[in-house]
Structure formats: C-alpha cells, structure tokens
Write a protein that holds these residues in place. Structure first.
Motif, PDB file in Angstrom:
ATOM      1  N   ARG A  53       0.844  -1.201   0.000  1.00 46.72           N
ATOM      2  CA  ARG A  53       0.000   0.000   0.000  1.00 46.72           C
ATOM      3  C   ARG A  53       0.877   1.249   0.000  1.00 46.72           C
ATOM      4  NH1 ARG A  53      -2.732  -3.342   3.761  1.00 46.72           N
ATOM      5  NH2 ARG A  53      -4.824  -3.960   3.054  1.00 46.72           N
ATOM      6  N   THR A  55       0.357   5.652   0.126  1.00 44.82           N
ATOM      7  CA  THR A  55      -0.558   6.763   0.349  1.00 44.82           C
ATOM      8  C   THR A  55      -0.068   7.962  -0.440  1.00 44.82           C
ATOM      9  OG1 THR A  55      -1.115   5.968   2.567  1.00 44.82           O
ATOM     10  CG2 THR A  55      -1.598   8.267   2.082  1.00 44.82           C
ATOM     11  N   LYS A  92      -6.694  -1.992  -5.496  1.00 37.95           N
ATOM     12  CA  LYS A  92      -7.720  -1.168  -4.864  1.00 37.95           C
ATOM     13  C   LYS A  92      -7.214   0.274  -4.819  1.00 37.95           C
ATOM     14  CE  LYS A  92      -9.593  -2.894  -1.231  1.00 37.95           C
ATOM     15  NZ  LYS A  92      -9.815  -3.320   0.191  1.00 37.95           N
ATOM     16  N   GLU A  94      -8.566   3.929  -3.049  1.00 41.50           N
ATOM     17  CA  GLU A  94      -9.542   4.534  -2.145  1.00 41.50           C
ATOM     18  C   GLU A  94      -9.146   5.966  -1.827  1.00 41.50           C
ATOM     19  OE1 GLU A  94     -10.945   0.844   0.629  1.00 41.50           O
ATOM     20  OE2 GLU A  94      -8.857   1.481   0.825  1.00 41.50           O
ATOM     21  N   THR A  95     -10.148   6.831  -1.759  1.00 51.40           N
ATOM     22  CA  THR A  95      -9.922   8.228  -1.398  1.00 51.40           C
ATOM     23  C   THR A  95     -10.202   8.400   0.085  1.00 51.40           C
ATOM     24  OG1 THR A  95     -10.535   8.988  -3.598  1.00 51.40           O
ATOM     25  CG2 THR A  95     -10.579  10.616  -1.822  1.00 51.40           C
ATOM     26  N   GLY A  96      -9.271   9.039   0.766  1.00 45.75           N
ATOM     27  CA  GLY A  96      -9.422   9.277   2.197  1.00 45.75           C
ATOM     28  C   GLY A  96      -9.932  10.668   2.490  1.00 45.75           C
ATOM     29  N   HIS A 122      -5.187   9.733  -1.138  1.00 42.19           N
ATOM     30  CA  HIS A 122      -5.621   8.467  -1.720  1.00 42.19           C
ATOM     31  C   HIS A 122      -4.717   7.344  -1.222  1.00 42.19           C
ATOM     32  CE1 HIS A 122      -8.055  10.801  -4.539  1.00 42.19           C
ATOM     33  NE2 HIS A 122      -6.973  11.516  -4.823  1.00 42.19           N
ATOM     34  N   THR A 123      -5.267   6.155  -1.134  1.00 39.71           N
ATOM     35  CA  THR A 123      -4.496   4.960  -0.788  1.00 39.71           C
ATOM     36  C   THR A 123      -4.634   3.957  -1.919  1.00 39.71           C
ATOM     37  OG1 THR A 123      -4.843   5.281   1.589  1.00 39.71           O
ATOM     38  CG2 THR A 123      -4.186   3.090   0.866  1.00 39.71           C
TER      39      THR A 123
END
Length: 251
Positions: A53, A55, A92, A94-96, A122-123
């Motif tokens: 992952r 960020t 994947k 994903e927006t944080g 984003h991650t």
C-alpha cells in the motif's frame, strides 16, 4: 347463596428457604485413570508479502478559494490518471480525507484570509511489485504530491494464516504426546483447542512495517529513475492452547 370463594380457607404457599449453592465447576485436573494434559502450540512463519500500500497526498495553495480548488482538482486528476494507468496492478484505490483550509494573517485585529490550503489523500493497493518502484517515483515527481509507503502486508484470507494455525495445532499435539510418553502413557482424547487469548479477546500485535516518504518537485527536468524496492517478508504467528486426556501413566 353464599359465595364459596369467601368461605374457603386461604392456604399459604410454602416457600423453600433452603440456601442455594452454586455448582462447583469441574476441575481441569482429570483423574488418576484419565489424567489431563494442558499444552501450548506455537508457530512462526516468514512468508513473502502479497500486497503493498502507498498513500498519495496532493496539495494546493492559492490566495483565493477558487484558485486553490482549481489547482487541487487538476493535480488530483493527474495523479489518479497516472495510478489507474497501471491497470490490474492496482488492486484497490480509495480516497481518504479532503480538506480546504483558510489561513488567516498572523497580525492585525481582523480575521483576514491571505491563503487557502487544499489537500486530498488516496491509498493505492498494489499486487504487482515490479511496477511499484516506477509508480512511486512518477507520483513523487508530480507537483506538490507526497508519497508515503510502501506498507507490505498479507491479505486477510492468505493461506499463510491457515498454514500457521495448522502448524501450531500439530506442535501442540506433538508436545502433548511427548509428555504422555515420558510417563509411559499415550494420548487418549482431545478436550479443547483454543486460540491464545480467545477468552479475553486480547488484540493481536500488528506486524512491523517500513516505508518511505517522497515529495513531488515543483518543476521536473526529466523523468526520475524507478526506485528499487525490496519486499519485506511478513511474519505470521499462531498460538493455541490445547487440553487432552491420556491413559493411566505407568509410574
């Protein structure tokens, strides 16, 4: 006519005043003919990670709200387009958090805004480590873009977790068998197998992680070389408590 309910004698219902004694729990010691064994089984495996992952934090700053939002939107679209261009390597995205913060002047009696700071995070989860180094450097080359990571991990349903649990149970059985054989006995039955800490729901320790942080440059003269990133092997632990009965020892 006489109401029979008034003429019938009233009888008191007897109340049992005998104190109740709570049932005594069975002791886990067994009997001379069927002694009990309590052992712990442990396993520790080192396996390659399955995912990584990173960020990505995009920032923008402007003297007015519209300028800050425009720059943030443009840089955010540029970063997302770059990430999505790696196709199936991105498992994947994903927006944080998103924020747009006004910054007030430090001096003066009035609340005056002299700048706006925008930020969006984003991650991205990757399953192809061959493209990880290239993607991180290309993201770090973008304007006012920060990259943190990578954080290596296993998937929750990774076969490594099952392998560790199986090995822990096998070790518990082997340890109990050795104890029984030392007494001239043999294992008879299994009474219980429980995860270590299952009774009090003790939280499991998080695996160690390492990472890097990179910031985008305001101006890029040429493409930066891809980072050479070595995946960090993951340690998987499993611990079980097990109880058995064994035959009568030959003492």
């Amino acid at each position: 006519m006489t109401d029979p309910t008034h003429d019938a004698p009233i009888e008191d219902t007897p109340v049992d005043t005998t104190p109740t004694t709570p049932a005594t729990p069975a002791l886990p010691y067994g009997t001379p003919d069927t002694p009990r064994l309590a052992v712990r089984g442990e396993a520790r495996l080192e396996v390659d990670p399955e995912i990584a992952r990173i960020t990505v934090t995009i920032s923008a700053r402007g003297t007015d709200r519209t300028t800050a939002l425009t720059d943030l939107t443009r840089r955010n679209e540029q970063a997302l387009t770059l990430i999505k261009s790696y196709g199936d390597a991105i498992e994947k995205l994903e927006t944080g958090a998103f924020s747009l913060t006004p910054q007030l002047t430090e001096k003066g009696r009035h609340e005056r805004i002299h700048a706006y700071h925008g930020r969006v995070t984003h991650t991205a989860t990757l399953n192809d480590f061959t493209t990880l180094g290239e993607l991180t450097t290309r993201l770090a080359d973008l304007d006012l873009t920060r990259v943190d990571g990578p954080w290596w991990a296993l998937r929750p349903d990774s076969p490594a977790h099952r392998a560790a649990r199986t090995q822990a149970v096998h070790e518990a059985v082997q340890r109990a068998r050795e104890y029984a054989e030392a007494l001239g006995a043999r294992l008879d039955a299994v009474l219980e197998i429980a995860d270590l800490g299952a009774e009090n729901n003790a939280p499991a320790a998080a695996p160690g992680m390492r990472g890097f942080a990179g910031y985008g440059r305001a101006a890029v003269q040429e493409a930066a070389p891809a980072l050479d990133l070595e995946p960090q092997r993951q340690t998987v632990y499993a611990n079980v408590n097990a109880r058995f009965t064994m035959t009568r020892p030959a003492l």
